[in-house]
Design a protein around this motif. Structure first.
Motif, PDB file in Angstrom:
ATOM      1  N   ASP A 186       0.822  -1.223   0.000  1.00  0.00           N
ATOM      2  CA  ASP A 186       0.000   0.000   0.000  1.00  0.00           C
ATOM      3  C   ASP A 186       0.849   1.263   0.000  1.00  0.00           C
ATOM      4  O   ASP A 186       0.333   2.351  -0.287  1.00  0.00           O
ATOM      5  CB  ASP A 186      -0.907   0.009   1.231  1.00  0.00           C
ATOM      6  N   TYR A 187       2.131   1.124   0.354  1.00  0.00           N
ATOM      7  CA  TYR A 187       2.969   2.325   0.496  1.00  0.00           C
ATOM      8  C   TYR A 187       4.332   2.103  -0.157  1.00  0.00           C
ATOM      9  O   TYR A 187       4.897   1.006  -0.057  1.00  0.00           O
ATOM     10  CB  TYR A 187       3.176   2.652   1.984  1.00  0.00           C
ATOM     11  N   PRO A 188       4.865   3.129  -0.795  1.00  0.00           N
ATOM     12  CA  PRO A 188       6.229   3.002  -1.339  1.00  0.00           C
ATOM     13  C   PRO A 188       7.187   2.602  -0.224  1.00  0.00           C
ATOM     14  O   PRO A 188       7.085   3.096   0.903  1.00  0.00           O
ATOM     15  CB  PRO A 188       6.542   4.414  -1.849  1.00  0.00           C
ATOM     16  N   GLY A 189       8.075   1.689  -0.535  1.00  0.00           N
ATOM     17  CA  GLY A 189       9.053   1.264   0.462  1.00  0.00           C
ATOM     18  C   GLY A 189       8.604   0.070   1.275  1.00  0.00           C
ATOM     19  O   GLY A 189       9.418  -0.619   1.890  1.00  0.00           O
ATOM     20  N   GLN A 190       7.296  -0.209   1.278  1.00  0.00           N
ATOM     21  CA  GLN A 190       6.780  -1.297   2.126  1.00  0.00           C
ATOM     22  C   GLN A 190       7.350  -2.659   1.730  1.00  0.00           C
ATOM     23  O   GLN A 190       7.645  -3.493   2.580  1.00  0.00           O
ATOM     24  CB  GLN A 190       5.249  -1.311   2.020  1.00  0.00           C
ATOM     25  N   MET A 191       7.511  -2.880   0.431  1.00  0.00           N
ATOM     26  CA  MET A 191       8.036  -4.185  -0.002  1.00  0.00           C
ATOM     27  C   MET A 191       9.046  -3.957  -1.129  1.00  0.00           C
ATOM     28  O   MET A 191       8.972  -2.959  -1.843  1.00  0.00           O
ATOM     29  CB  MET A 191       6.876  -5.090  -0.446  1.00  0.00           C
ATOM     30  N   SER A 192       9.957  -4.885  -1.245  1.00  0.00           N
ATOM     31  CA  SER A 192      10.912  -4.797  -2.343  1.00  0.00           C
ATOM     32  C   SER A 192      10.197  -5.169  -3.636  1.00  0.00           C
ATOM     33  O   SER A 192       9.650  -6.275  -3.761  1.00  0.00           O
ATOM     34  CB  SER A 192      12.087  -5.757  -2.098  1.00  0.00           C
ATOM     35  N   LEU A 193      10.190  -4.274  -4.591  1.00  0.00           N
ATOM     36  CA  LEU A 193       9.444  -4.530  -5.826  1.00  0.00           C
ATOM     37  C   LEU A 193      10.030  -5.722  -6.588  1.00  0.00           C
ATOM     38  O   LEU A 193       9.294  -6.480  -7.216  1.00  0.00           O
ATOM     39  CB  LEU A 193       9.436  -3.281  -6.718  1.00  0.00           C
ATOM     40  N   ARG A 194      11.342  -5.891  -6.505  1.00  0.00           N
ATOM     41  CA  ARG A 194      11.948  -7.001  -7.240  1.00  0.00           C
ATOM     42  C   ARG A 194      11.891  -8.318  -6.469  1.00  0.00           C
ATOM     43  O   ARG A 194      11.515  -9.350  -7.001  1.00  0.00           O
ATOM     44  CB  ARG A 194      13.380  -6.650  -7.653  1.00  0.00           C
ATOM     45  N   LYS A 195      12.278  -8.243  -5.179  1.00  0.00           N
ATOM     46  CA  LYS A 195      12.292  -9.490  -4.397  1.00  0.00           C
ATOM     47  C   LYS A 195      10.900 -10.122  -4.334  1.00  0.00           C
ATOM     48  O   LYS A 195      10.747 -11.342  -4.379  1.00  0.00           O
ATOM     49  CB  LYS A 195      12.759  -9.195  -2.968  1.00  0.00           C
ATOM     50  N   SER A 196       9.885  -9.279  -4.200  1.00  0.00           N
ATOM     51  CA  SER A 196       8.520  -9.830  -4.067  1.00  0.00           C
ATOM     52  C   SER A 196       8.151 -10.645  -5.318  1.00  0.00           C
ATOM     53  O   SER A 196       7.535 -11.710  -5.217  1.00  0.00           O
ATOM     54  CB  SER A 196       7.505  -8.712  -3.818  1.00  0.00           C
ATOM     55  N   PHE A 197       8.556 -10.161  -6.471  1.00  0.00           N
ATOM     56  CA  PHE A 197       8.253 -10.871  -7.727  1.00  0.00           C
ATOM     57  C   PHE A 197       9.016 -12.195  -7.786  1.00  0.00           C
ATOM     58  O   PHE A 197       8.461 -13.239  -8.154  1.00  0.00           O
ATOM     59  CB  PHE A 197       8.597  -9.974  -8.916  1.00  0.00           C
ATOM     60  N   ASP A 198      10.297 -12.133  -7.387  1.00  0.00           N
ATOM     61  CA  ASP A 198      11.110 -13.361  -7.404  1.00  0.00           C
ATOM     62  C   ASP A 198      10.522 -14.430  -6.477  1.00  0.00           C
ATOM     63  O   ASP A 198      10.527 -15.618  -6.790  1.00  0.00           O
ATOM     64  CB  ASP A 198      12.550 -13.047  -6.966  1.00  0.00           C
ATOM     65  N   ARG A 199      10.029 -13.956  -5.337  1.00  0.00           N
ATOM     66  CA  ARG A 199       9.448 -14.929  -4.383  1.00  0.00           C
ATOM     67  C   ARG A 199       8.179 -15.559  -4.946  1.00  0.00           C
ATOM     68  O   ARG A 199       7.919 -16.748  -4.752  1.00  0.00           O
ATOM     69  CB  ARG A 199       9.133 -14.225  -3.059  1.00  0.00           C
ATOM     70  N   VAL A 200       7.387 -14.736  -5.617  1.00  0.00           N
ATOM     71  CA  VAL A 200       6.165 -15.282  -6.234  1.00  0.00           C
ATOM     72  C   VAL A 200       6.539 -16.355  -7.246  1.00  0.00           C
ATOM     73  O   VAL A 200       5.969 -17.457  -7.261  1.00  0.00           O
ATOM     74  CB  VAL A 200       5.324 -14.151  -6.894  1.00  0.00           C
ATOM     75  N   LEU A 201       7.534 -16.077  -8.055  1.00  0.00           N
ATOM     76  CA  LEU A 201       7.953 -17.051  -9.061  1.00  0.00           C
ATOM     77  C   LEU A 201       8.435 -18.349  -8.403  1.00  0.00           C
ATOM     78  O   LEU A 201       8.086 -19.455  -8.841  1.00  0.00           O
ATOM     79  CB  LEU A 201       9.053 -16.455  -9.948  1.00  0.00           C
ATOM     80  N   GLU A 202       9.203 -18.178  -7.336  1.00  0.00           N
ATOM     81  CA  GLU A 202       9.727 -19.352  -6.629  1.00  0.00           C
ATOM     82  C   GLU A 202       8.577 -20.234  -6.114  1.00  0.00           C
ATOM     83  O   GLU A 202       8.592 -21.453  -6.259  1.00  0.00           O
ATOM     84  CB  GLU A 202      10.541 -18.818  -5.445  1.00  0.00           C
ATOM     85  N   CYS A 203       7.572 -19.618  -5.526  1.00  0.00           N
ATOM     86  CA  CYS A 203       6.423 -20.380  -5.017  1.00  0.00           C
ATOM     87  C   CYS A 203       5.639 -21.009  -6.168  1.00  0.00           C
ATOM     88  O   CYS A 203       5.195 -22.159  -6.077  1.00  0.00           O
ATOM     89  CB  CYS A 203       5.483 -19.485  -4.202  1.00  0.00           C
ATOM     90  N   LEU A 204       5.478 -20.248  -7.243  1.00  0.00           N
ATOM     91  CA  LEU A 204       4.746 -20.800  -8.390  1.00  0.00           C
ATOM     92  C   LEU A 204       5.467 -22.023  -8.948  1.00  0.00           C
ATOM     93  O   LEU A 204       4.830 -22.976  -9.404  1.00  0.00           O
ATOM     94  CB  LEU A 204       4.591 -19.740  -9.487  1.00  0.00           C
ATOM     95  N   ARG A 205       6.790 -22.010  -8.885  1.00  0.00           N
ATOM     96  CA  ARG A 205       7.547 -23.168  -9.374  1.00  0.00           C
ATOM     97  C   ARG A 205       7.186 -24.417  -8.578  1.00  0.00           C
ATOM     98  O   ARG A 205       7.056 -25.510  -9.135  1.00  0.00           O
ATOM     99  CB  ARG A 205       9.054 -22.920  -9.269  1.00  0.00           C
ATOM    100  N   ASP A 206       7.023 -24.235  -7.254  1.00  0.00           N
ATOM    101  CA  ASP A 206       6.652 -25.382  -6.411  1.00  0.00           C
ATOM    102  C   ASP A 206       5.271 -25.904  -6.782  1.00  0.00           C
ATOM    103  O   ASP A 206       5.031 -27.119  -6.806  1.00  0.00           O
ATOM    104  CB  ASP A 206       6.658 -24.982  -4.923  1.00  0.00           C
ATOM    105  N   VAL A 207       4.358 -24.990  -7.064  1.00  0.00           N
ATOM    106  CA  VAL A 207       3.001 -25.414  -7.429  1.00  0.00           C
ATOM    107  C   VAL A 207       3.035 -26.072  -8.812  1.00  0.00           C
ATOM    108  O   VAL A 207       2.443 -27.142  -9.017  1.00  0.00           O
ATOM    109  CB  VAL A 207       2.028 -24.204  -7.429  1.00  0.00           C
ATOM    110  N   TYR A 208       3.761 -25.452  -9.711  1.00  0.00           N
ATOM    111  CA  TYR A 208       3.867 -25.973 -11.086  1.00  0.00           C
ATOM    112  C   TYR A 208       4.425 -27.399 -11.073  1.00  0.00           C
ATOM    113  O   TYR A 208       3.953 -28.275 -11.809  1.00  0.00           O
ATOM    114  CB  TYR A 208       4.758 -25.040 -11.906  1.00  0.00           C
ATOM    115  N   ALA A 209       5.424 -27.608 -10.220  1.00  0.00           N
ATOM    116  CA  ALA A 209       6.060 -28.927 -10.147  1.00  0.00           C
ATOM    117  C   ALA A 209       5.068 -29.996  -9.687  1.00  0.00           C
ATOM    118  O   ALA A 209       5.251 -31.181  -9.964  1.00  0.00           O
ATOM    119  CB  ALA A 209       7.259 -28.877  -9.194  1.00  0.00           C
TER     120      ALA A 209
END
Ligand code: RM4
Ligand code: MN
Ligand code: MN
Length: 431
Positions: A186-209
Motif C-alpha cells: 500500500d505504500y512506497p518502500g513497504q516491499m521490495s518490488l523485485r524481491k517480491s516478484f522473485d518470491r512469487v515465481l519461486e512459489c509458483l515453481r513449487d506449485v507448477y512442479a
C-alpha cells in the motif's frame, strides 16, 4: 440434454406465440446471412459448441466491500450451488462446468460431490486457490502477502494451500488451477518490488512442479486492489514473465475487469495469443474497476472485439490455444442465477457475432490500407441481430429460447426459497 433434477418446468416451447415469432426471426436472419454467403445451420452448430464455466462464488449474492443482501432461496452450501449451476446449463446448454473456489467451496466428500454433479449433468473446470484472505484457524497471516511474503513459512503455507486446491480439483476432474494473488503493498518502500516478484515465481515453481498430468496453471494479473500502491502480478507483462519462466503448462488468464481504465484489452488478448500464452478468461464487465458487472452490460463492442481475437485464434488453430472460458462475476442487486443466464446469453451473442466477421474481406481491406471499410467489416458483424440464432442454438441443445423468462416461469426460485429457508444459511465470505 442433461438430466432435469429439479422437477421444475423449463419447457422451452411452452409459449406457442413466442416460438412462432422466433421461427420467423430465424428464417429472416437465415435469408440475410445467405446473401452474405454464411450458412445459418453451421453458425447455430458453432454456437452450440460454445461453453463457459460458472463460478461457484457467483451463485449467491456477493457483498464485495460493503453489505451483502441475500435473496430468498439462495444456495446455502456447495450442493445447492451445483443445483443452481445445473439450471444455468439446462437453460443455456452452454455452462457444463463449475469453477470452484477453494476454500469457500471445499467439498466435505469429494467423491460424493463429483457424483452429484455428474447426476446433474455438469462437471468441474479450473479450481481457484485463495491466499488473499485469512481463513478461520489459519496459522500464519497473509496480511503482508502470501507467495511474496518475506517469511518463508508463510510462503510455504500458501504453497501448501495451492497443493491442496490441486488435490481437490484432481478428485473432482478439474484440469487447471487459477492463481490470483492479492500480494502487493500500500505504500512506497513497504516491499521490495523485485524481491517480491522473485518470491512469487519461486512459489509458483513449487506449485507448477506438483501439477498432475494434463493440468495447466493459469496466472491471473490485476493492476490494483487490494494493494493500492503496487501489486506483484500487476499486468499482463508480469503474468507473461511468470508463465514463460514456469513452462509450457503455465499460461496467462485475462480477467476483463483487471485492467486500468481505457486499456485496450483486445490488444492484450492478441499479444498473449500470439505468444501462445492465453490460457484462460474471466468474463465480466466493468465501468470503473474490478466491478464484476454482467458481461456486455457496459462495453458490448469491447466484448465483441475480444471475441473477434478469440475467433481468429480458433479459425487459425493457433498453437497453445485451448482457452478455459469462465465467468467471474458477483452480483448483489440481481438474482445471481438470473445474472448467470443473462451473462451466458451475452457471451453466446458476442461469440456468434464475432464468427460473422468476413475475414477475407477484412484482411483485404487491411492489406490495401482501407481503414473505413475494414472497420465497417467489423461493424457489419457486430450490428447483426443474432438473437434468434443464439436462441435456436439453445433450443437445439434442449435449453430455452429465452432462459431468463423460462427461469422466471418455472417457479424454481420460489420453490427453493421454501426448501432452503432455515437457520443453517452460511453467508459467503466477502470477496
Ligand atoms: C479476484 C479475481 C479472482 C477471483 C476472486 C474472487 O478479484 O478476479 O479471479 O477468484 O476475485
Ligand atoms: Mn478473476
Ligand atoms: Mn476480479
Amino acid at each position: 440434454m442433461t438430466k432435469v433434477f429439479t422437477g421444475a418446468s423449463f419447457d422451452p416451447s411452452a409459449n406457442v406465440e413466442v416460438t412462432r415469432d422466433h421461427e420467423r426471426d430465424l428464417a429472416s436472419l437465415g435469408e440475410r446471412l445467405e446473401r452474405r454467403g454464411v450458412a445459418l445451420d453451421r453458425e447455430i452448430e458453432a454456437v452450440r459448441q460454445f461453453a463457459v464455466a460458472v463460478p461457484s462464488w457467483a451463485l449467491g449474492t456477493g457483498g464485495t466491500r460493503f453489505g451483502r443482501f441475500p435473496g430468498a432461496g439462495e444456495p446455502r452450501r456447495l450442493s445447492e450451488k451445483l443445483e443452481d449451476a445445473a439450471v444455468v446449463h439446462r437453460l443455456t446448454g452452454a455452462a457444463p462446468r463449475v469453477s470452484l473456489h477453494i476454500p469457500w467451496d471445499v467439498p466435505d466428500d469429494t467423491a460424493a460431490v463429483r457424483q452429484f454433479a455428474a447426476e446433474l449433468g455438469i462437471g468441474f473446470d479450473a479450481v481457484n486457490s485463495n491466499t488473499f484472505q485469512d481463513q478461520p484457524g489459519q496459522l500464519l497471516s497473509y496480511k503482508l502477502g502470501s507467495f511474496s511474503h518475506p517469511d518463508a513459512a508463510v510462503r510455504r503455507q500458501a504453497v501448501e494451500h495451492n497443493l491442496f486446491a490441486i488435490e481437490v480439483g484432481k478428485e473432482l476432474g478439474s484440469q487447471a488451477i487459477t492463481i490470483w494473488l492479492a500480494d502487493g503493498s500500500d505504500y512506497p518502500g513497504q516491499m521490495s518490488l523485485r524481491k517480491s516478484f522473485d518470491r512469487v515465481l519461486e512459489c509458483l515453481r513449487d506449485v507448477y512442479a506438483a501439477l498432475p498430468d494434463g493440468w495447466r496453471l493459469f496466472t491471473e494479473h490485476k493492476p490494483y486492489e487490494p494493494a493500492f500502491y503496487a501489486s506483484v502480478v500487476q499486468d499482463w507483462g508480469s503474468s507473461y514473465l511468470l508463465a514463460t519462466a514456469l513452462g509450457d503448462r503455465a499460461q496467462c488468464l485475462v480477467d476483463l475487469g483487471h485492467h486500468l481504465p481505457n486499456t485496450n484489452i483486445e490488444l492484450v488478448v492478441a499479444r498473449l495469443l500470439g505468444a501462445g500464452k492465453l490460457g484462460g478468461f474471466h468474463f465480466n464487465d466493468s465501468k470503473y474497476g474490478d466491478d464484476d458487472l454482467t458481461a456486455g452490460s457496459i462495453k458490448p463492442y469491447g466484448l465483441f472485439l475480444v471475441f473477434h481475437e478469440l475467433v481468429q485464434a480458433e479459425r487459425e488453430r493457433l498453437g497453445g490455444f485451448t482457452p478455459a472460458y469462465m465467468i467471474d462475476q458477483s452480483h448483489n442487486t440481481k438474482d445471481p442465477l438470473e445474472a448467470m443466464l443473462q451473462t451466458v446469453d451475452q457471451l453466446q451473442l458476442a461469440y456468434a457475432k464475432a464468427r460473422l466477421v468476413d475475414h477475407a474481406a477484412l484482411e483485404a481491406f487491411q492489406e490495401s490500407g482501407d481503414p473505413l471499410m475494414a472497420e465497417r467489416t467489423l461493424k457489419e458483424a457486430f450490428e447483426t441481430d443474432v438473437r434468434s440464432l443464439v436462441a435456436e442454438a439453445r433450443r437445439r441443445s434442449g435449453g430455452a429460447l429465452d432462459p431468463v423468462i423460462a427461469f422466471r416461469n418455472s417457479g424454481y426460485r420460489a420453490r427453493k426459497a421454501a426448501e432452503r429457508a432455515g437457520a443453517d444459511y452460511v453467508p459467503q465470505q466477502s470477496l
